[in-house]
Write a protein that holds these residues in place. Structure first.
Motif, short mmCIF file in Angstrom:
data_model
loop_
_atom_site.label_atom_id
_atom_site.label_comp_id
_atom_site.label_asym_id
_atom_site.label_seq_id
_atom_site.Cartn_x
_atom_site.Cartn_y
_atom_site.Cartn_z
N ALA A 1 -7.54 0.09 -4.73
CA ALA A 1 -8.25 -0.39 -3.54
C ALA A 1 -8.95 0.71 -2.73
O ALA A 1 -9.22 0.53 -1.56
CB ALA A 1 -7.30 -1.18 -2.65
N GLY B 1 1.09 -1.96 4.43
CA GLY B 1 1.77 -0.69 4.22
C GLY B 1 2.83 -0.53 5.29
O GLY B 1 4.03 -0.74 5.07
N ARG B 2 2.36 -0.18 6.49
CA ARG B 2 3.25 0.06 7.62
C ARG B 2 4.26 -1.07 7.83
O ARG B 2 5.45 -0.82 8.03
CB ARG B 2 2.40 0.17 8.90
N HIS C 1 -10.47 -4.65 5.76
CA HIS C 1 -9.31 -4.03 6.40
C HIS C 1 -9.62 -3.92 7.89
O HIS C 1 -10.63 -3.32 8.26
CB HIS C 1 -9.03 -2.65 5.80
N SER D 1 -5.54 0.03 10.96
CA SER D 1 -4.07 0.01 10.90
C SER D 1 -3.44 -0.20 12.27
O SER D 1 -4.01 0.16 13.29
CB SER D 1 -3.58 1.33 10.30
N LYS E 1 0.58 4.31 -0.01
CA LYS E 1 0.32 5.53 0.75
C LYS E 1 1.20 5.62 1.99
O LYS E 1 1.50 6.69 2.47
CB LYS E 1 -1.16 5.66 1.10
N ALA F 1 0.86 -1.18 0.00
CA ALA F 1 0.00 0.00 0.00
C ALA F 1 0.90 1.23 0.00
O ALA F 1 1.43 1.63 1.04
CB ALA F 1 -0.90 0.00 1.23
N TYR G 1 3.86 6.47 7.11
CA TYR G 1 2.97 7.55 7.53
C TYR G 1 3.73 8.67 8.24
O TYR G 1 3.32 9.16 9.28
CB TYR G 1 1.84 6.99 8.43
N ARG H 1 -15.70 -4.82 -0.53
CA ARG H 1 -15.07 -4.62 0.79
C ARG H 1 -16.16 -4.66 1.85
O ARG H 1 -17.13 -3.92 1.78
CB ARG H 1 -14.33 -3.29 0.84
N ASP I 1 -0.88 -1.71 -3.99
CA ASP I 1 -2.21 -1.19 -3.69
C ASP I 1 -2.14 0.32 -3.89
O ASP I 1 -1.33 1.00 -3.25
CB ASP I 1 -2.56 -1.55 -2.24
N GLU J 1 -2.69 -6.22 1.73
CA GLU J 1 -2.26 -4.86 1.37
C GLU J 1 -1.42 -4.23 2.47
O GLU J 1 -1.79 -3.19 3.03
CB GLU J 1 -3.49 -3.98 1.11
N GLY K 1 -4.63 -4.57 5.01
CA GLY K 1 -3.38 -4.23 5.70
C GLY K 1 -3.57 -4.35 7.20
O GLY K 1 -4.33 -5.18 7.66
N GLY K 2 -2.87 -3.49 7.94
CA GLY K 2 -3.06 -3.45 9.38
C GLY K 2 -2.00 -4.17 10.18
O GLY K 2 -1.96 -4.03 11.41
C1 LIG Z 1 -4.04 2.34 4.47
C2 LIG Z 1 -4.51 1.13 3.78
C3 LIG Z 1 -3.69 -0.01 3.72
C4 LIG Z 1 -2.38 -0.13 4.46
O1 LIG Z 1 -2.61 -0.26 5.82
P1 LIG Z 1 -1.42 -0.61 6.85
O2 LIG Z 1 -2.09 -0.56 8.17
O3 LIG Z 1 -0.36 0.41 6.68
O4 LIG Z 1 -0.94 -1.98 6.52
C5 LIG Z 1 -4.14 -1.09 2.99
N1 LIG Z 1 -5.33 -1.06 2.34
C6 LIG Z 1 -6.14 0.02 2.36
C7 LIG Z 1 -7.41 -0.02 1.61
C8 LIG Z 1 -5.76 1.14 3.09
O5 LIG Z 1 -6.58 2.19 3.14
#
Ligand SMILES: *Cc1c(COP(=O)(O)O)cnc(C)c1O
Length: 388
Positions: free
Chosen positions: A107, A273-274, A193, A196, A65, A63, A368, A150, A84, A271, A232-233
């Motif tokens: 996504a 990210g962190r 999801h 996070s 972002k 992800a 982030y 979703r 993503d 997905e 994610g998360g």
């Molecule tokens: C922010 C986000 C992620 C990433 O989340 P993390 O907690 O950083 O893993 C994945 N999918 C979607 C749709 C998000 O909005």
């Protein structure tokens, strides 16, 4: 005996890590000045490989972002990752850097018509949605898109809550997928999801159970679903001595649940990210001023809440401030450089006495942070980003 030996080994390893990191900081500071965001490629690789090893059935879509720096995206492209993206601009960036359209999921469940049209033009046809009006938009601007519905799932114990804004009611999921089909879209499966920095593996376990129910409902009604996107998360440790975060254990619970509930031919994606970029980032700042107020030392550093510490606001994140200086530690305050008192980073940090020019650094700050920094508030630029 063995346990003690392990503990000694662990603390020795931490000491070695710290001295390695401190040498890196000194060298990079000399070369680049501060504020400086150092992203370590070896940690990006390590996190990616950890994810693959612990969840071999689950394909990770980074992800972007969390940190869209081009060199990070390139590193993940080289590792074979998927991506993503949440907007046409993120999509274009990932494509420009060389990712294949087939390795991208769009996504964001709410997309502008223009962004959907861009996705079609760029042949990115894998998407999520969570409402009926969105299906009409997708059918019109990107016919034959492969869609995941979703669903809304529990976000308990997650630091950043997402269920208030996103997700269809699970009992509507099948109906929405069937509707997608009648509109000429390809209903592929489900996404969720759990929020996070989710410390609670139960969120994933429950969400998978709900998803299995929807898979069965769809099957009974003649609709074969194939994909589950577990989102994610996945949490990381922000502090050296933080307890209760164990990705390996979490992943093994998730794996077990996947094996119990789903046939082998279901495809799983995620997905993260962190988890992939957070541990790779070290932010290096320097003290630009000090004073004594309310019985404690106040240190003003050259990066703050408007820039690389923006995660304190947007990501509800707390960080561990470290120094290169050793010695007795005193309760102190640390603040950013801008003329806003919101720009106070900590009121009770245990640090040795610091002088102008001294380094204050933070580990595990790759996600982030620079991604949400304001370019030039009060004329203070965010940290220069380097990959090492
Ligand atoms: C922010 C986000 C992620 C990433 O989340 P993390 O907690 O950083 O893993 C994945 N999918 C979607 C749709 C998000 O909005």
């Amino acid at each position: 005996m063995k346990q003690i030996a392990q503990l000694v080994l662990k603390s020795q390893k931490l000491k070695n890590d710290i001295s390695g990191i401190e040498n890196l900081i000194r060298a990079m500071l000399k070369k680049h000045g501060s504020p400086l965001m150092i992203i370590r490629r070896c940690v990006l690789e390590k996190q990616y490989n950890r994810f693959r090893k612990c969840l071999p059935e689950v394909t990770p879509y980074y992800a972007i972002k969390a940190n869209p720096h081009p060199a990070i995206i390139k590193t993940f492209i080289k590792l074979g990752a998927c991506f993503d993206v949440a907007s046409a601009n993120e999509m274009k960036q990932v494509l420009r850097l060389g990712a294949s359209p087939s390795k991208i999921i769009f996504a964001n469940t709410i997309k502008s018509e223009a962004d959907i049209a861009t996705a079609r033009k760029r042949r990115v046809k894998f998407m999520t949605f969570d409402s009926e009006p969105e299906l009409y938009k997708l059918a019109k601007h990107c016919p034959k898109a492969k869609v995941l519905v979703r669903i809304k799932v529990t976000n308990e114990g997650s630091v950043v809550e997402l269920s208030r804004k996103f997700g269809a009611d699970p009992d509507q999921a099948f109906l929405l997928l069937r509707k997608a089909k009648t509109l000429g879209l390809i209903p592929a499966g489900i996404s969720f999801h759990v929020g996070s920095q989710s410390r609670n593996v139960e969120n994933y376990i429950q969400a998978l159970e709900i998803s299995a129910g929807i898979f069965n409902e769809a099957k009974e009604n003649g609709l074969r679903l194939k994909v589950i996107d577990i989102g994610g998360g996945f949490p990381i440790q922000h502090f050296d001595n933080e307890l209760g975060i164990n990705f390996e254990r979490m992943a093994s619970h998730i794996r077990k649940q996947i094996k119990e509930l789903f046939p082998r031919n279901v495809k799983f994606i995620a997905e993260p990210g962190r988890f992939l970029v957070g541990p790779a980032g070290i932010l290096v700042t320097q003290v630009i001023g000090r004073t004594f107020r309310d019985n404690k030392n106040y240190y003003y550093i050259n990066d703050g809440i408007y820039a690389d510490f923006s995660g304190m606001v947007f990501d509800h994140c707390k960080y561990e401030f470290k120094t290169l200086r050793r010695g007795q530690k005193f309760l102190s305050a640390i603040a950013g450089p801008t003329c806003d008192s919101l720009d106070t980073l900590s009121m009770n940090e245990e640090v040795p006495e610091l002088y102008v020019g001294d380094v204050v650094y933070v580990k595990n700050i790759g996600a982030y942070s620079c991604a949400s920094a304001v370019p030039n508030f009060n004329g203070f630029p965010p940290a220069k980003i380097i990959l090492v």
